[in-house]
Design a protein around this motif. Structure first.
Motif, PDB file in Angstrom:
ATOM      1  N   ALA A  34      22.795  10.377 -30.402  1.00 10.22           N
ATOM      2  CA  ALA A  34      23.576  10.662 -31.607  1.00 10.22           C
ATOM      3  C   ALA A  34      23.340   9.568 -32.647  1.00 10.22           C
ATOM      4  CB  ALA A  34      25.061  10.755 -31.269  1.00 10.22           C
ATOM      5  N   ALA A 108      23.152  19.383 -36.133  1.00 10.07           N
ATOM      6  CA  ALA A 108      23.205  18.542 -34.941  1.00 10.07           C
ATOM      7  C   ALA A 108      23.038  19.418 -33.713  1.00 10.07           C
ATOM      8  CB  ALA A 108      24.526  17.789 -34.883  1.00 10.07           C
ATOM      9  N   PHE A 111      27.355  16.556 -29.834  1.00  5.78           N
ATOM     10  CA  PHE A 111      28.603  16.175 -30.501  1.00  5.78           C
ATOM     11  C   PHE A 111      29.589  15.734 -29.430  1.00  5.78           C
ATOM     12  CE2 PHE A 111      32.840  16.940 -32.134  1.00  5.78           C
ATOM     13  CZ  PHE A 111      32.769  16.526 -33.455  1.00  5.78           C
ATOM     14  N   LYS A 159      26.257  19.505 -25.748  1.00  3.71           N
ATOM     15  CA  LYS A 159      24.938  19.667 -26.360  1.00  3.71           C
ATOM     16  C   LYS A 159      24.622  21.156 -26.395  1.00  3.71           C
ATOM     17  CE  LYS A 159      22.420  18.689 -22.046  1.00  3.71           C
ATOM     18  NZ  LYS A 159      21.365  17.842 -21.440  1.00  3.71           N
ATOM     19  N   PHE A 185      27.656  12.324 -33.312  1.00  4.11           N
ATOM     20  CA  PHE A 185      26.853  13.546 -33.410  1.00  4.11           C
ATOM     21  C   PHE A 185      25.455  13.210 -33.905  1.00  4.11           C
ATOM     22  CE2 PHE A 185      28.847  12.960 -37.538  1.00  4.11           C
ATOM     23  CZ  PHE A 185      27.855  13.282 -38.449  1.00  4.11           C
TER      24      PHE A 185
END
Length: 224
Positions: A34, A108, A111, A159, A185
Motif C-alpha cells: 500500500a 487500488a 485496502f 485485496k 491502500f
C-alpha cells in the motif's frame, strides 16, 4: 456513547467464510504494498467526519444512504491499541443503517484499517467492507473481531482481483460505538518504477549503443 477505552489490543483478523468472488483477506505483506497511509494526525480533534477530506480521500457518513452530520468525529478514543491511536475516527453512536463511505483519489487493489468496537468476546462480522469501481459493486467481505485482549477489534484488510476506488465500511449493530484508524491502500499491480529500475536500464543501454555507434562513425571519418 463515546468509545473511550485504553486497554491494549492484540492484533487479530479473521475474515468470514462468506466472501464475494475476487475478494480475499489481505495479509501484512499485501498491505506493505500500500502506497498511502492516513492516520489523521493532521486533523483537529472534534472535526466532523462527514465531508472530511484528508490527502485526497473523501469521507462521507451516511444514515440509510443519506449524508448525515453528528455521527462521527475525529477524536482520541479508544486510546493507543495495536491498530488504533489518537487521533482517529470515532463514532458517537451506531444506529442501524450507519455507514462510512471512503472515496479514494486513485484506483487500488488493496485496502485496510485498524478498528475497535465497544463489545467483548468474539463478534462475527464485527466490520464489513463493500468495494466499488465507480458505481459498480465488486462485492462485500466481513471480518470477525476477537478480544484484543479486552475490547473486540483488530485489523481489517482486503485485496481484490479488480481495481476499486470506493469502500463502504460498516460495523456490527451489536456494538454501540466503534473507532478506526491507520487506513492504508494502494495498487500493487502498478508499482512506481524508479529510474534505476528496468526502464532506466533500457534507456541507459540505448544511450550507450547510440554513443558507441557515434564513436565508431567518428573513427571511420578520421581514417579516411
Amino acid at each position: 456513547m463515546k468509545l473511550r477505552f485504553f486497554a491494549p489490543l492484540c492484533l487479530s483478523m479473521f475474515a468470514s467464510l462468506h466472501l464475494e468472488a475476487g475478494l480475499q483477506p489481505a495479509t501484512a505483506a499485501d498491505l506493505a504494498a500500500a502506497t498511502h497511509t492516513i492516520n489523521f494526525d493532521s486533523v483537529i480533534s472534534g472535526t466532523e467526519v462527514n465531508g472530511l477530506s484528508v490527502d485526497g480521500v473523501l469521507f462521507q457518513v451516511t444514515l440509510a444512504g443519506v449524508p448525515t452530520n453528528g455521527l462521527m468525529v475525529v477524536d482520541g478514543g479508544p486510546g493507543v491499541t495495536n491498530n488504533v491511536a489518537p487521533p482517529n475516527l470515532l463514532s458517537l453512536a451506531n444506529p442501524p443503517g450507519l455507514a462510512l463511505s471512503i472515496a479514494l483519489p486513485e484506483l487500488a487493489n488493496v485496502f485496510g484499517y485498524g478498528y475497535a468496537i465497544l463489545a467483548f468476546g468474539t463478534v462475527p462480522a464485527a466490520t464489513s467492507m463493500e468495494l466499488f469501481a465507480g458505481a459498480n459493486p465488486l462485492g462485500t467481505i466481513s471480518f470477525t473481531g476477537t478480544p484484543d485482549p479486552f475490547f473486540t477489534g483488530g485489523l481489517a484488510a482486503v485485496k481484490s482481483d479488480e481495481l476499486f476506488d470506493r469502500v463502504v465500511v460498516t460495523f456490527s449493530p451489536d456494538a454501540p460505538a466503534f473507532a478506526l484508524d491507520n487506513i492504508r491502500f494502494g495498487d500493487s499491480t502498478n508499482p512506481t518504477v524508479p529510474e534505476t529500475g528496468s526502464t532506466g536500464i533500457l534507456l541507459t543501454s540505448a544511450g550507450l549503443i547510440l554513443f558507441a555507434s557515434a564513436r565508431r562513425g567518428q573513427r571511420q571519418r578520421l581514417t579516411v
